[in-house]
Motif scaffolding. Structure first.
Motif, PDB file in Angstrom:
ATOM      1  N   GLY A 179      70.427  80.467  49.989  1.00  0.00           N
ATOM      2  CA  GLY A 179      71.529  80.804  50.886  1.00  0.00           C
ATOM      3  C   GLY A 179      71.523  82.266  51.268  1.00  0.00           C
ATOM      4  N   GLU A 180      72.652  82.765  51.718  1.00  0.00           N
ATOM      5  CA  GLU A 180      72.760  84.163  52.136  1.00  0.00           C
ATOM      6  C   GLU A 180      72.423  85.098  50.985  1.00  0.00           C
ATOM      7  OE1 GLU A 180      76.419  85.139  53.997  1.00  0.00           O
ATOM      8  OE2 GLU A 180      76.335  83.479  55.424  1.00  0.00           O
ATOM      9  N   GLY A 181      71.695  86.135  51.294  1.00  0.00           N
ATOM     10  CA  GLY A 181      71.248  87.081  50.273  1.00  0.00           C
ATOM     11  C   GLY A 181      69.871  86.758  49.738  1.00  0.00           C
ATOM     12  N   ASP A 182      69.399  85.549  50.012  1.00  0.00           N
ATOM     13  CA  ASP A 182      68.072  85.134  49.562  1.00  0.00           C
ATOM     14  C   ASP A 182      67.044  85.359  50.670  1.00  0.00           C
ATOM     15  OD1 ASP A 182      69.175  84.289  47.146  1.00  0.00           O
ATOM     16  OD2 ASP A 182      69.517  82.254  47.896  1.00  0.00           O
ATOM     17  N   VAL A 183      65.779  85.394  50.271  1.00  0.00           N
ATOM     18  CA  VAL A 183      64.668  85.535  51.218  1.00  0.00           C
ATOM     19  C   VAL A 183      63.636  84.463  50.917  1.00  0.00           C
ATOM     20  CG1 VAL A 183      62.770  87.008  52.008  1.00  0.00           C
ATOM     21  CG2 VAL A 183      64.987  88.023  51.473  1.00  0.00           C
ATOM     22  N   ILE A 184      63.120  83.835  51.950  1.00  0.00           N
ATOM     23  CA  ILE A 184      62.011  82.904  51.787  1.00  0.00           C
ATOM     24  C   ILE A 184      60.808  83.446  52.538  1.00  0.00           C
ATOM     25  CG2 ILE A 184      62.703  81.424  53.735  1.00  0.00           C
ATOM     26  CD1 ILE A 184      61.648  79.044  51.963  1.00  0.00           C
ATOM     27  N   LEU A 185      59.696  83.519  51.828  1.00  0.00           N
ATOM     28  CA  LEU A 185      58.435  83.981  52.413  1.00  0.00           C
ATOM     29  C   LEU A 185      57.569  82.754  52.658  1.00  0.00           C
ATOM     30  CD1 LEU A 185      56.357  86.199  53.150  1.00  0.00           C
ATOM     31  CD2 LEU A 185      55.719  86.278  50.742  1.00  0.00           C
ATOM     32  N   GLY A 186      57.301  82.455  53.931  1.00  0.00           N
ATOM     33  CA  GLY A 186      56.508  81.295  54.290  1.00  0.00           C
ATOM     34  C   GLY A 186      55.122  81.700  54.756  1.00  0.00           C
ATOM     35  N   ILE A 187      54.118  80.959  54.293  1.00  0.00           N
ATOM     36  CA  ILE A 187      52.734  81.250  54.649  1.00  0.00           C
ATOM     37  C   ILE A 187      52.117  79.983  55.227  1.00  0.00           C
ATOM     38  CG2 ILE A 187      50.511  82.106  53.821  1.00  0.00           C
ATOM     39  CD1 ILE A 187      52.023  83.176  51.329  1.00  0.00           C
ATOM     40  N   SER A 188      51.617  80.059  56.452  1.00  0.00           N
ATOM     41  CA  SER A 188      51.022  78.872  57.056  1.00  0.00           C
ATOM     42  C   SER A 188      50.027  79.256  58.145  1.00  0.00           C
ATOM     43  CB  SER A 188      52.103  77.964  57.649  1.00  0.00           C
ATOM     44  OG  SER A 188      51.574  76.702  58.005  1.00  0.00           O
ATOM     45  N   PHE A 189      48.913  78.537  58.145  1.00  0.00           N
ATOM     46  CA  PHE A 189      47.849  78.737  59.125  1.00  0.00           C
ATOM     47  C   PHE A 189      47.374  77.370  59.615  1.00  0.00           C
ATOM     48  CE2 PHE A 189      48.041  82.519  56.606  1.00  0.00           C
ATOM     49  CZ  PHE A 189      47.851  83.539  57.533  1.00  0.00           C
ATOM     50  N   PRO A 190      46.703  77.339  60.768  1.00  0.00           N
ATOM     51  CA  PRO A 190      46.238  76.055  61.277  1.00  0.00           C
ATOM     52  C   PRO A 190      45.353  75.339  60.243  1.00  0.00           C
ATOM     53  CG  PRO A 190      45.897  77.783  62.901  1.00  0.00           C
ATOM     54  CD  PRO A 190      46.285  78.452  61.619  1.00  0.00           C
ATOM     55  N   ARG A 191      45.527  74.033  60.081  1.00  0.00           N
ATOM     56  CA  ARG A 191      46.524  73.187  60.719  1.00  0.00           C
ATOM     57  C   ARG A 191      47.833  73.309  59.949  1.00  0.00           C
ATOM     58  NH1 ARG A 191      43.065  68.046  59.878  1.00  0.00           N
ATOM     59  NH2 ARG A 191      44.596  66.882  61.133  1.00  0.00           N
ATOM     60  N   TYR A 192      48.919  73.652  60.629  1.00  0.00           N
ATOM     61  CA  TYR A 192      50.174  74.034  60.000  1.00  0.00           C
ATOM     62  C   TYR A 192      50.806  72.870  59.230  1.00  0.00           C
ATOM     63  CZ  TYR A 192      49.548  77.651  63.539  1.00  0.00           C
ATOM     64  OH  TYR A 192      49.023  78.640  64.335  1.00  0.00           O
ATOM     65  N   SER A 193      51.266  73.171  58.016  1.00  0.00           N
ATOM     66  CA  SER A 193      51.905  72.154  57.182  1.00  0.00           C
ATOM     67  C   SER A 193      53.332  71.892  57.657  1.00  0.00           C
ATOM     68  CB  SER A 193      51.943  72.623  55.721  1.00  0.00           C
ATOM     69  OG  SER A 193      52.844  71.861  54.962  1.00  0.00           O
ATOM     70  N   LYS A 194      53.651  70.637  57.904  1.00  0.00           N
ATOM     71  CA  LYS A 194      55.002  70.269  58.326  1.00  0.00           C
ATOM     72  C   LYS A 194      56.023  70.578  57.240  1.00  0.00           C
ATOM     73  CE  LYS A 194      54.013  66.687  61.766  1.00  0.00           C
ATOM     74  NZ  LYS A 194      54.235  65.269  62.152  1.00  0.00           N
TER      75      LYS A 194
END
Length: 287
Positions: A179-194
């Motif tokens: 929620g608020e105050g949190d951070v999510i770091l997303g990593i994705s490259f082709p072919r992108y994971s749904k």
């Protein structure tokens, strides 16, 4: 259908006879055309090099190099693993595999240095330093990057969560408290994971800040992010080179470690004592 192929289809009635030949060839063989020079494509189709260049301009590009880059982006996002194997010979050619692959990796690191904005990089650092909790998600081919990131982030921060398909629970169950105050770091490259895309979408809707590490503005995890760090990833056979994104993640870890030196020194001191007690590492003695 991609926007490029859609544009070519829409303009088919406006093309000259030679340009129609090029269009039909690209529809049937865009995986091969992506690695051809304008002159080679012309010879393959049976038209002049200038006709190929005019075709590229006719479909909205400044010239053939820009058109070719668009074709390469198209195959990165759409080819199956089997199809990727088939284009390897076009990319490697007759050259030594080791030399060619290393050459491509060096090139992607240089391109990444040019693509990453210092402002965005510093913003990502500040966002992570201010986070209440940090979630890291990267599926499929990017899972090695997310695991590496989480391993070192745990030495810097107290509340790091690796979102993984291997934990025996659904991805959404692992981020249910985000929620608020949190951070999510997303990593994705082709072919992108749904699953990565859906996890970031869910996190953003819950009020968390989103940092994306990906290859292009066209990436599905770029638009939803508060901060995007672009790392180039070149397709080599059925495997994507992750050298450049790993270098970018290394830089992120070093920057964060410098900002939290006191905490990191204390953590590493405790870990070293535990490692020595359990004989985690082989002692090779004096050199």
């Amino acid at each position: 259908m991609s926007s490029l192929l859609h544009t070519i289809e829409e303009k088919m009635g406006q093309f000259s006879k030679g340009q129609k030949k090029i269009a039909r060839y690209i529809f049937e063989n865009y995986d091969k055309a992506a690695f051809m020079t304008a002159s080679k494509l012309g010879r393959e189709v049976g038209v002049s090099e200038s006709t190929v260049v005019r075709f590229a301009m006719e479909v909205g590009f400044e010239g053939y190099p820009q058109f070719q880059r668009s074709l390469k982006e198209l195959i990165k996002r759409n080819l199956s693993a089997v199809q990727r194997m088939r284009v390897t010979s076009e990319q490697i050619g007759d050259r030594d595999v080791l030399s060619r692959v290393l050459e491509l990796d060096v090139a992607t690191v240089r391109k990444t240095e040019q693509a990453v904005s210092s402002e965005d990089f510093n913003r990502a650092v500040e966002t992570l330093l201010e986070a209440r909790r940090i979630y890291i998600v990267g599926m499929r081919g990017a899972s090695s990057l997310s695991s590496f990131t989480a391993y070192y982030f745990n030495m810097i921060f107290e509340n790091v969560h690796l979102v993984s398909e291997d934990k025996g629970s659904d991805v959404f169950e692992q981020i249910v408290r985000i929620g608020e105050g949190d951070v999510i770091l997303g990593i994705s490259f082709p072919r992108y994971s749904k699953k990565t895309v859906r996890a970031l979408t869910c996190a953003a809707k819950s009020g968390a800040k989103v940092i994306s590490i990906t290859d292009s503005e066209k990436s599905p995890i770029a638009a939803m992010a508060d901060t995007v760090l672009y790392a180039k990833s070149e397709m080599i056979s059925f495997v994507d080179s992750l050298v450049a994104p790993l270098s970018l993640i290394n830089a992120l870890i070093v920057a964060l470690g410098q900002r939290k030196q006191t905490e990191v020194f204390a953590t590493l001191g405790k870990l070293e004592a535990m490692w020595n007690e359990d004989q985690v590492y082989e002692n090779i003695g004096e050199v």
